[in-house]
Structure formats: C-alpha cells, structure tokens
Design a protein around this motif. Sequence first.
Motif, PDB file in Angstrom:
ATOM      1  N   LEU A  84      -2.903   8.571 -14.107  1.00 43.51           N
ATOM      2  CA  LEU A  84      -2.699   7.118 -14.038  1.00 43.51           C
ATOM      3  C   LEU A  84      -2.246   6.730 -12.636  1.00 43.51           C
ATOM      4  N   LEU A  85      -1.359   7.542 -12.068  1.00 46.55           N
ATOM      5  CA  LEU A  85      -0.876   7.305 -10.703  1.00 46.55           C
ATOM      6  C   LEU A  85      -2.047   7.293  -9.710  1.00 46.55           C
ATOM      7  N   GLU A  86      -2.919   8.297  -9.810  1.00 47.53           N
ATOM      8  CA  GLU A  86      -4.049   8.405  -8.879  1.00 47.53           C
ATOM      9  C   GLU A  86      -5.037   7.253  -9.076  1.00 47.53           C
ATOM     10  N   GLU A  87      -5.245   6.889 -10.336  1.00 49.76           N
ATOM     11  CA  GLU A  87      -6.162   5.784 -10.627  1.00 49.76           C
ATOM     12  C   GLU A  87      -5.652   4.477 -10.028  1.00 49.76           C
ATOM     13  N   ARG A  88      -4.345   4.221 -10.176  1.00 45.36           N
ATOM     14  CA  ARG A  88      -3.753   2.994  -9.644  1.00 45.36           C
ATOM     15  C   ARG A  88      -3.766   2.981  -8.112  1.00 45.36           C
ATOM     16  N   LEU A  89      -3.542   4.144  -7.498  1.00 47.43           N
ATOM     17  CA  LEU A  89      -3.589   4.230  -6.033  1.00 47.43           C
ATOM     18  C   LEU A  89      -4.992   3.909  -5.517  1.00 47.43           C
ATOM     19  N   ARG A  90      -6.019   4.418  -6.220  1.00 50.39           N
ATOM     20  CA  ARG A  90      -7.402   4.142  -5.806  1.00 50.39           C
ATOM     21  C   ARG A  90      -7.724   2.654  -5.943  1.00 50.39           C
ATOM     22  N   SER A  91      -7.336   2.060  -7.072  1.00 49.67           N
ATOM     23  CA  SER A  91      -7.648   0.640  -7.303  1.00 49.67           C
ATOM     24  C   SER A  91      -6.903  -0.262  -6.327  1.00 49.67           C
ATOM     25  N   GLN A 134      -6.067   0.770  -3.329  1.00 49.65           N
ATOM     26  CA  GLN A 134      -6.407   1.273  -1.995  1.00 49.65           C
ATOM     27  C   GLN A 134      -5.139   1.624  -1.203  1.00 49.65           C
ATOM     28  N   LYS A 135      -4.274   2.378  -1.853  1.00 47.02           N
ATOM     29  CA  LYS A 135      -2.979   2.725  -1.254  1.00 47.02           C
ATOM     30  C   LYS A 135      -2.821   4.235  -1.072  1.00 47.02           C
ATOM     31  N   GLU A 136      -3.914   5.001  -1.116  1.00 51.53           N
ATOM     32  CA  GLU A 136      -3.794   6.462  -1.023  1.00 51.53           C
ATOM     33  C   GLU A 136      -3.103   6.898   0.272  1.00 51.53           C
ATOM     34  N   SER A 137      -3.522   6.314   1.396  1.00 54.63           N
ATOM     35  CA  SER A 137      -2.956   6.705   2.696  1.00 54.63           C
ATOM     36  C   SER A 137      -1.479   6.348   2.774  1.00 54.63           C
ATOM     37  N   GLU A 138      -1.135   5.158   2.298  1.00 52.26           N
ATOM     38  CA  GLU A 138       0.264   4.719   2.308  1.00 52.26           C
ATOM     39  C   GLU A 138       1.120   5.610   1.410  1.00 52.26           C
ATOM     40  N   PHE A 139       0.558   5.988   0.258  1.00 52.17           N
ATOM     41  CA  PHE A 139       1.282   6.855  -0.672  1.00 52.17           C
ATOM     42  C   PHE A 139       1.528   8.234  -0.051  1.00 52.17           C
ATOM     43  N   HIS A 140       0.491   8.804   0.582  1.00 49.91           N
ATOM     44  CA  HIS A 140       0.644  10.126   1.193  1.00 49.91           C
ATOM     45  C   HIS A 140       1.676  10.084   2.322  1.00 49.91           C
ATOM     46  N   LEU A 141       1.701   9.004   3.078  1.00 51.26           N
ATOM     47  CA  LEU A 141       2.705   8.861   4.138  1.00 51.26           C
ATOM     48  C   LEU A 141       4.105   8.811   3.541  1.00 51.26           C
ATOM     49  N   HIS A 142       4.239   8.122   2.393  1.00 54.04           N
ATOM     50  CA  HIS A 142       5.538   8.054   1.712  1.00 54.04           C
ATOM     51  C   HIS A 142       5.965   9.436   1.216  1.00 54.04           C
TER      52      HIS A 142
END
Length: 236
Positions: A128-135, A137-145
């Motif tokens: 669910l976390l990965e799905e929400r990050l994709r929708s 478009q926050k993958e890069s921001e999440f990885h930086l966090h």
Amino acid sequence: MSQNQMPKQENPWLNLVFNILLPVLILNKLSKFVGPLWALILALAFPLGYGAYDLIKRKKTNALSVLGLLNVLLTGGLALMGIQGMWFAVKEAAFPTLVGLFVFGSAFSKKPFIETLFLNPTVMRTELLEERLRSNQKESEFHLHMRRATMWLALSFGFSALLNFLLARRIFTDIDQTLTPDAQSVALNDQIAQMTTWSMAVILVPSMIFLMGIFWYLMRGIKNTTGLKMEELLRD
C-alpha cells in the motif's frame, strides 16, 4: 509483487538477538563457569550459525552476523590474552562505531537500513505504501527521507559509542597482576558484568529515546509523502 509471491523477510529483532544479545550474554555470564575459551567458542556459534543459515536461505552475507562475529572475537580475544583496562574501553566504543558506519553506508544504497528495521512487510502494508508513493509521484522524496532517517540512526550509534567509551574507562581499570590467573579472570568478568548492567541505564535509555525520535521523524515523512497514518499501514 503480491504478498503470496513475496519472499520471506528477515526478522530484524531475531537478527539482533542471535548476532548480538546472546553472544554478549554468553561471554558475560558463562565465562566464570566454563572458562573464557569455551565461552568464546559458544558465543561464536550463534552469529556463525545464523550467518550460515542466512547465507543458505537468502544467498547473501548477513552484515550483522559479521559485526557480531567481530564483537565476540574482540571481547573474547582480549579476555583470553589477559588484556584489560584501556583496550576494553576502545573495544566497547569500536563496536557501535562499526555498526554506525555500516548503517551510514547503507544510507547510500538502494535500501537504507531504516527500511529493513521498520518497514517490514510482515508487519506493515508495504504494498500500500509503494502504491501510494507511485500515485503521488513521491518515490524520490521518500527515498531521500529514508536516507536522512538512516543517517540519524547512524548518528545515534556514534552517540552510543561515545557513552560506551566514557563508561568503560571508569569500569575497566587495571587488574592486580599479583592475583592468580583464575582470580584475574573472575575480576575481569565482574568488570564486564558491571559494564553490561550500567550500560542498560547509561546507554540503552538515551539510545531508546533517540530511536523513538527517529521513528517519529520516519513516520512523519511517510505521512507527508503518502498521506497514510500509522494505523493504516499496520497489518491486522
């Protein structure tokens, strides 16, 4: 990847128990009963066995098993050689420093250590976390966090290393060389036991406060990037 297809994840707490906690308890408590050599051999068996199991099952080297082996070899080796005082203080600081460096290095990998520690698919709904990050478009921001949270975790180990060194310098004093070897071994075991006892209050409590702060920082970042709350991520 569906939950049924997902490979079995490693339990990070079981990892810590077998590679760190049990070997330390064996060295601290059993040396006076079975002797430092057999205590060292028994303590080595746990990270060796767990590391071999992990290598066979997941086809990769368990970094915490390697660190656990180094910690046991340093502690048991110093005891066997009769080295005491300042060198034990250095050893007590060296281990959390090594762990901190490992954690810091993982911040620049594809999967920072903080993800392995907290974002376990058996506990959290990572799909669910990965799905929400994709929708979002926050993958890069999440990885930086995740990278920043991992760096904070590495800093907590540096703080622990400093406290370890200061505490060990007070506890590991030179032992009277006129005592018999058995008496010296008992005295050293008593110092190790004191270090273990006092570290619970002097090191563990501040470290747990540090860890709770990191967890709050981690979850705040997850909420900002996904909009999900903690209770939405936890599996039933």
